[in-house]
Design an enzyme around this catalytic site. Structure first.
Site, PDB file in Angstrom:
ATOM      1  N   SER A  84      44.038  37.617  37.900  1.00 50.71           N
ATOM      2  CA  SER A  84      44.267  38.627  39.106  1.00 50.71           C
ATOM      3  C   SER A  84      43.407  39.802  39.040  1.00 50.71           C
ATOM      4  CB  SER A  84      45.853  39.087  38.847  1.00 50.71           C
ATOM      5  OG  SER A  84      46.103  39.978  37.852  1.00 50.71           O
ATOM      6  N   LYS A 121      47.266  45.721  35.967  1.00 47.71           N
ATOM      7  CA  LYS A 121      46.827  45.836  37.365  1.00 47.71           C
ATOM      8  C   LYS A 121      46.259  47.325  37.388  1.00 47.71           C
ATOM      9  CE  LYS A 121      48.770  41.935  39.433  1.00 47.71           C
ATOM     10  NZ  LYS A 121      48.556  41.550  37.753  1.00 47.71           N
TER      11      LYS A 121
END
Lengths: 166, 434
Positions: A84, A121
């Site tokens: 990701s 993230k």
């Protein structure tokens, strides 16, 4: 046996890719007869009575810790799962260096805890809006809703990526 | 001020006792946030008994030391997660926690794996409640472990203040006795069982109860001389400490049974391995003596060294290592061998070391110890006799009369832990994934 163990210890100290900090911090496996061999930094013989001229030019060992770890007590290593964050050059299997002592800022890459899951993230923190932004178009942006709890576990300061495996 | 109240703000000394809440459980939660709010217990080695409980487990009435198999029934009714003790993780997290706490005062005494005293007497200009909150916040952020802080003029009172900080949510984890009204403290002490006082065990509190000393307030009100005659100088000291009189100095705490810790600050800085080896050997000898005197054996040891965090100009280094032992032992030779083995792995050239220490953990009663199949029973017996002789000679002729020159023992690797979490901070192969 002892010969083999010795050369192993030398290899660990010399190889640039392994992090000395972690090697030394590890709970160690006991190898009978293995004693860490300290490599001399400069090994010229010293004449009695006269200081070696090389002494002035001796350097300390350099250590990756110096540039990668500012706060040893609050620095942790974590392993990346998934892709990701691939556009930020963070890939599956990489090791992240995470400093928990740092206060997270907008645009930091963070390890966050969302609903009990740890995830890496990019942190969006503007105008009261909190988001966890993946660096991969295949993954959705995570908006933190009211009532949802987000904890920043730590701020990612570096990654370690190996290009050649043993 | 009511009769019998004591104004603790009148005493100049300020000691803080900082300890991790449900420390082993909290260590597990740092790397597994899903465990937050869940009922968790940590088991002793070989998954025998409960050695740590989460708040939820305490609420279910699970007691310390309960054998795991006795909880099987309870487990059918409640989801309880059990972990094998992960001393590699707890040792490392302890090191981190202690080093962060040490940033708050030049005088620190690490008392056990999760407890540390700080001398805060030198900060009269500070609001110590506020300072305590800063300690709490920094340890939580840097390490991830929640702690409580008790502050008072003496160690015994600081331990008690810490207990109040834990039990009374209104205090928000920090209790400075000198900042509370004297009558309020008396009221809290009246509600607190005398067994909560540091050093008062179950047996002694039963004896005290028979003499109508039921609460902390009762003990504090007792005459120190009378207590000495009825009990001991040790309990007299406790009473005096409860009254604000310093009897137990820094680096001077009585032993805690679950771990044995021996560490000292050096008079001068030390930078060579040989000197560190000598001090670590000395500490191990002392710790092993204590271990044997309380009939215990250790299954794990931890050795640490550090520079002075307050000399900012000097390069800083602080490192510890946890060494699991192949089987529980009280043998000075073996313990020294493993401690020096650990020391060599953490030692780095070029630092001015100020402190070193060893901690024996994961203690069991000698009677429970089972020699592993690989141990030579005859050899063990001989060793035991040697240790007895060593202790006797050192007892007679003074500590250190007989010391080890070196130790040559073949190490063996073995440890059973079926429910251990990953060693997140000490193994590359076991890092937490994100």
């Amino acid at each position: 046996m002892s010969q083999q163990a010795t050369s192993e210890a030398v290899q660990i100290r010399h190889s640039g890719v392994s992090l000395p900090r972690q090697c030394e911090h590890d709970v160690v496996q006991l190898i009978p007869g293995a004693n860490t061999v300290r490599l001399p930094i400069a090994s010229s013989k010293i004449a009695a009575g006269f200081p070696s001229p090389a002494a002035d030019h001796m350097d300390e060992d350099i250590s990756l810790d110096e540039i990668l770890i500012e706060h040893p007590a609050s620095t942790y290593f974590v392993r990346v799962k998934g892709e990701s964050m691939k556009d930020a050059h963070i890939y599956e299997g990489d090791v992240l260096i995470v400093d928990k002592s740092l206060t997270p800022r907008h645009d930091d890459i963070v390890v966050a805890v969302l609903d009990g899951e740890m995830t890496v993230k990019r942190l969006y923190l503007r105008n009261g809006i909190v988001r966890l932004v993946p660096e991969n178009p295949d993954f959705p942006v995570i908006d933190i809703q009211e009532g949802q709890e987000l904890t920043v576990w730590g701020v990612v300061t570096s990654t370690i990526r190996r290009f050649r495996h043993a | 001020m009511g009769c019998g109240d004591i104004d603790y703000s009148a005493f100049p000394s300020r000691l803080a006792l900082i300890d991790g809440n449900n420390f082993y459980v909290s260590c597990e939660r740092v790397f597994n946030p899903k465990l937050e709010g869940k009922t968790i217990v940590v088991l002793s080695n070989n998954d025998g008994c409960v050695v740590a409980r989460s708040q939820e487990a305490k609420a279910l009435g699970i007691k310390m030391g309960v054998p795991w198999f006795q909880l099987k029934e309870l487990c059918r009714q409640h989801p309880i997660q059990a972990f094998s003790s992960n001393y590699a993780l707890y040792g490392d997290m302890s090191q981190r926690m202690m080093s962060v706490i040490g940033q708050f005062s030049p005088e620190q005494e690490v008392y056990s794996i999760d407890e540390s005293f700080l001398d805060l007497s030198g900060f009269p200009h500070l609001d110590l409640n506020d300072y305590g909150q800063q300690i709490r916040a920094r340890v939580k952020q840097w390490v991830g472990i929640p702690v409580c802080v008790g502050i008072a003029p003496t160690k015994t009172l600081a331990k008690l203040a810490n207990h109040f900080a834990k039990k009374r949510p209104a205090l928000n984890g920090v209790c400075d006795l000198a900042s509370l009204p004297a009558n309020e403290i008396t009221a809290i002490m009246r509600e607190t069982d005398v067994s909560e006082v540091w050093g008062v065990g179950r047996q002694m509190s039963a004896q005290l109860n028979r003499m109508q000393i039921m609460t902390v307030a009762d003990l504090r009100a007792a005459s120190p001389n009378w207590i000495r005659q009825q009990f001991s100088v040790v309990l007299e000291r406790t009473v005096r400490e409860l009254r604000g009189e310093t009897c137990i100095g820094m680096q001077d705490s009585p032993e805690k049974r679950q771990q044995i810790l021996c560490s000292r600050s050096f008079g001068t800085y030390v930078s060579d391995l040989t000197s560190l080896q000598e001090s670590v050997s000395t500490y191990i000898a002392r710790a092993a003596e204590k271990l044997r005197s309380q009939q215990s054996m250790a299954h794990t040891l931890n050795v640490f060294i550090r520079t002075n965090p307050f000399s900012q100009k000097e390069p800083q280094y602080s490192k510890g290592i946890t060494v699991p032992l192949p089987s529980a032992t009280d043998d000075t030779l073996l313990l020294t061998y493993y401690a020096l083995f650990g020391l060599e792995r953490i030692f780095k050239e070029g630092f001015a070391y100020q402190k070193a220490g060893v901690m024996l953990m994961d203690l069991i009663d000698r009677s429970q110890a089972q020699p592993s199949l690989l141990d030579d029973v005859v050899e063990l017996e001989r060793r035991k006799r040697l240790m007895t002789v060593m202790d006797r000679i050192n007892g007679e002729f003074g500590r250190g009369s007989i010391q080890l020159a070196s130790a040559g023992v073949k190490p063996i690797w073995r440890m059973r832990q079926d429910r251990r979490s990953p060693r997140y901070t000490t193994r590359w192969g076991e890092l937490v994934g994100v």
